[in-house]
Design a protein around this motif. Structure first.
Motif, mmCIF file in Angstrom:
data_model
loop_
_atom_site.group_PDB
_atom_site.id
_atom_site.type_symbol
_atom_site.label_atom_id
_atom_site.label_comp_id
_atom_site.label_asym_id
_atom_site.label_seq_id
_atom_site.Cartn_x
_atom_site.Cartn_y
_atom_site.Cartn_z
ATOM 1 N N ALA A 97 -4.746 2.829 2.324
ATOM 2 C CA ALA A 97 -3.866 2.713 0.873
ATOM 3 C C ALA A 97 -4.948 2.135 0.320
ATOM 4 C CB ALA A 97 -2.438 2.326 1.184
ATOM 5 N N THR A 98 -6.060 0.723 1.253
ATOM 6 C CA THR A 98 -6.253 -0.136 0.210
ATOM 7 C C THR A 98 -7.372 0.054 -0.008
ATOM 8 O OG1 THR A 98 -6.881 -1.129 2.070
ATOM 9 C CG2 THR A 98 -4.582 -1.976 0.627
ATOM 10 N N VAL A 105 -3.750 9.579 3.605
ATOM 11 C CA VAL A 105 -3.357 8.214 3.178
ATOM 12 C C VAL A 105 -2.228 7.715 4.101
ATOM 13 C CG1 VAL A 105 -3.209 6.511 1.083
ATOM 14 C CG2 VAL A 105 -3.477 8.930 0.384
ATOM 15 N N ALA A 142 -1.001 3.381 5.555
ATOM 16 C CA ALA A 142 -0.510 2.400 4.847
ATOM 17 C C ALA A 142 0.523 1.514 6.039
ATOM 18 C CB ALA A 142 0.434 2.413 3.833
ATOM 19 N N LEU A 176 2.371 2.141 -1.832
ATOM 20 C CA LEU A 176 2.006 3.846 -0.739
ATOM 21 C C LEU A 176 2.259 4.957 -1.896
ATOM 22 C CD1 LEU A 176 0.487 5.107 1.301
ATOM 23 C CD2 LEU A 176 2.971 4.983 3.021
ATOM 24 N N CYS A 215 -0.530 4.595 -4.551
ATOM 25 C CA CYS A 215 -1.828 4.981 -3.907
ATOM 26 C C CYS A 215 -1.757 6.757 -3.890
ATOM 27 C CB CYS A 215 -2.054 4.272 -2.942
ATOM 28 S SG CYS A 215 -3.416 5.101 -2.377
ATOM 29 N N ALA A 216 -1.552 6.817 -3.129
ATOM 30 C CA ALA A 216 -1.071 8.425 -2.943
ATOM 31 C C ALA A 216 -1.308 9.282 -4.420
ATOM 32 C CB ALA A 216 -0.020 9.549 -2.499
ATOM 33 N N SER A 222 1.009 11.196 2.186
ATOM 34 C CA SER A 222 0.958 10.017 2.975
ATOM 35 C C SER A 222 1.743 9.773 4.305
ATOM 36 C CB SER A 222 1.845 8.784 1.581
ATOM 37 O OG SER A 222 3.074 9.503 1.432
ATOM 38 N N TYR A 240 3.367 6.386 6.437
ATOM 39 C CA TYR A 240 3.917 4.761 6.286
ATOM 40 C C TYR A 240 4.233 4.390 7.748
ATOM 41 C CZ TYR A 240 5.128 -0.514 4.905
ATOM 42 O OH TYR A 240 5.860 -1.658 5.536
#
Length: 274
Positions: A12-13, A37, A39, A64, A67-68, A86, A88
């Motif tokens: 994610a970063t 993505v 995280a 997150l 970011c997505a 995404s 997590y």
């Protein structure tokens, strides 16, 4: 096989470099891009259900989601067919979820940013190769990735993983100008590489109208990975195709020596199959 869906897994970063490579590859072959993505929660923190931990978790989830959303906006500007998911990760690694997504992709990409993240790279390889059985394109930092290579090095050792990798890369080899079947110190025995190492796979590829050359190389005190990497440079290969060796047990991914060394010394893109 044709690559109609490409799965790109990224942290994610660090998304920009990986998305750039993924979009370039999809444009080349008209493929759908599926972006995932990921995280990860700070390690060792998931058991502390304190207000502070819950607040941090909520912040991570919001980051997150943001970011997505940014990934969707970036991809929408490229006029590509795409979807964005995404994930997590709090307790176990994401390899199982990656494997589930990989079932619906023809190719999985490890971009430059994920390549630098040894833990996430390992999780992607585990989910893609050892759970879903999908080919994996590894794009090291500084390399130029293409799904329209002119010259291919096929690392061959007459084992099942090599055969699977060759089959999964068949369309790339059919469209390439030349394919170098490369063997290092092959064992010329009927139960190993045959009396004429490389002859069987060369005949198989030639029947697909592939321009194939068999290169038998001595290790001369060097590792197999070093020999393969140098020969790829010598023949101006655009990509190395090879089988991945290792096993996955209880979410622990262990690769064999040659696979590990090839990753450590990667200078060119590597298409791995298993």
């Amino acid at each position: 096989m044709p690559f109609k869906t490409i799965l790109s897994v990224t942290g994610a970063t660090t998304i920009d470099d990986d998305l750039r490579v993924a979009t370039d590859l999809c444009r080349q072959v008209g493929a759908h891009l599926s972006a995932l993505v990921i995280a990860r929660a700070p390690t060792g923190r998931y058991a502390t259900l304190s207000p502070g931990w819950l607040e941090e978790r909520d912040q991570n989830l919001q980051a997150l989601d943001a970011c997505a959303k940014r990934v969707r906006e970036k991809l929408a500007r490229n006029e590509l067919s795409f979807d964005v998911g995404s994930l997590y990760v709090e307790v176990a690694g994401p390899n199982f979820d990656i494997g589930e997504r990989a079932h619906y992709a023809d190719l999985v990409l490890v971009g430059p940013s994920v390549f630098r993240d040894s833990d996430l790279k390992q999780q992607v390889m585990d989910g893609c190769l050892f759970q879903a059985g999908r080919p994996l394109l590894i794009a090291p930092p500084g390399s130029t990735s293409t799904l329209q290579p002119k010259t291919i090095l096929l690392a061959w050792d007459s084992r099942q993983s090599s055969a699977h990798a060759a089959q999964q890369a068949l369309e790339l080899m059919v469209n390439a100008r030349s394919v170098h079947v490369t063997m290092v110190d092959p064992n010329a025995a009927p139960w190993a590489s045959g009396e004429e190492p490389g002859a069987d796979v060369a005949a198989y590829l030639a029947r697909h109208r592939i321009n194939v050359t068999v290169d038998i190389l001595p290790s001369a005190g060097r590792s197999v990975a070093q020999v393969l990497q140098q020969h790829a440079v010598d023949v101006a290969a655009d990509v190395i195709v090879m089988g991945a060796y290792g096993h996955s047990r209880l979410r622990e991914f262990i690769v064999g020596g040659v696979t590990r060394s090839m990753l450590a010394e990667a200078r060119l893109p590597i298409l791995m199959g298993r």
